[in-house]
Design a protein around this motif. Structure first.
Motif, PDB file in Angstrom:
ATOM      1  N   ASN A  77       0.901  -1.230   0.039  1.00  0.00           N
ATOM      2  CA  ASN A  77      -0.072  -0.062  -0.085  1.00  0.00           C
ATOM      3  C   ASN A  77       0.730   1.146   0.047  1.00  0.00           C
TER       4      ASN A  77
ATOM      5  N   GLU B 131       6.096  -4.831 -10.910  1.00  0.00           N
ATOM      6  CA  GLU B 131       5.433  -5.566 -11.943  1.00  0.00           C
ATOM      7  C   GLU B 131       6.135  -6.406 -12.492  1.00  0.00           C
TER       8      GLU B 131
ATOM      9  N   GLY C 274       3.930   0.302  -3.434  1.00  0.00           N
ATOM     10  CA  GLY C 274       3.407  -0.373  -4.620  1.00  0.00           C
ATOM     11  C   GLY C 274       3.965  -1.756  -4.941  1.00  0.00           C
TER      12      GLY C 274
END
Length: 305
Positions: A172, A178, A175
């Motif tokens: 939170n 990815e 992040g």
């Protein structure tokens, strides 16, 4: 050659103390010393250096030790083969295992194991260091690492699948990465000496050198630090399955599995015959962990495919 003398010598090689080795076998220091003398006389060599402060094994003693261990293993296996003691293992089983795995996945199973084998005593040594089995006098070692010693026999007990995890609080705030390369911008919690994380990608294997303000030498500490929101880490499923189940930790980078094929192994010294107590231990825990291992099943129950 007396089998009881061999037992004493093997224990002496581990403890480096005649009185301690004798005590484990119910012998007084004087009787234990006499037994060692008789064994040396029968062989015609000195096996032990004695001083007023300590004892140590001679070069001849170190050469003799693996043969003594194999004789004892063969005697025990032979007794079991002909039904001596109703084929139930007896004596003391000495086991070394990684500290975290031992506390989480050996100790909780010991009540059932000791009820099944009431004449067997267990001695554990939990350490995150790789311990020399022969020098330490261990019957079995649990290993979750690459096996390099060809003089040892290994049996797979369970997979050791490893994943990348972080806490919801950390994600939170900072992040979620990815792709593996994004880890260079994150706080990563590493076991000391294991800073390179290697992933499987569509472009091939990718290695990322990670860093962070916190490093650990213990898997429990690394898991707990990750749960506390201090960073991202690699953990074994067997170590974090409860936190994954409760939601305290989340798996990240799921599309990029780690390029490591690890397993939990039971390792024992090479011998023509496996000791009955060793076989009992390995068979019990292979059954206890199950296929797939119970820690994997618990996660599957939460997240069915």
């Amino acid at each position: 050659m007396n089998v009881e003398h061999l037992k004493l010598f093997v224990r002496l090689a581990s403890s480096q103390s005649i009185s301690m080795a004798g005590q484990e076998l119910g012998l007084s220091p004087a009787v234990a010393s006499s037994h060692i003398n008789k064994l040396e006389e029968s062989l015609g060599v000195r096996l032990v250096h004695r001083t007023t402060r300590k004892v140590s094994i001679t070069a001849e003693g170190r050469a003799f030790l693996p043969y003594a261990e194999e004789v004892l293993a063969s005697v025990e296996a032979a007794k079991g083969a002909v039904g001596v003691g109703h084929s139930n293992p007896t004596g003391t089983l000495r086991v070394t295992a990684p500290a975290s795995f031992g506390r989480m996945h050996l100790i909780p199973a010991m009540n059932g194991f000791m009820q099944r084998y009431p004449e067997l005593n267990i001695e554990f040594r939990f350490s995150d260091s790789i311990i020399d089995m022969v020098e330490g006098g261990f019957d079995v070692a649990i290993r979750a690492a690459e096996l390099k010693d060809s003089s040892l026999v290994a049996r797979k007990l369970a997979p050791d699948r490893r994943i990348v995890v972080a806490s919801p609080a950390y994600l939170n705030q900072f992040g979620a990465p990815e792709k593996p390369q994004d880890l260079v911008n994150h706080q990563c919690i590493n076991l000391i000496g294991l800073d390179n994380w290697t992933f499987k990608t569509n472009e091939g294997v990718v290695s990322v050198k990670t860093s962070g303000r916190l490093r650990c030498d213990n898997g429990d500490a690394m898991r707990d630090a990750t749960t506390g929101g201090l960073g991202i880490s690699i953990n074994s499923i067997w170590s974090v399955y409860k936190q994954l189940k409760s939601g305290e930790l989340l798996e990240i980078l799921q599309d990029y599995p780690l390029a490591m094929e690890a397993n939990i192994w039971a390792v024992y010294p090479s011998s023509r015959l496996i000791a009955l107590k060793v076989r009992a231990f390995i068979d019990y825990f292979s059954e206890y962990y199950g296929q797939p291992a119970y820690w994997e099943n618990e996660l599957n129950d939460v997240n069915p495919s």
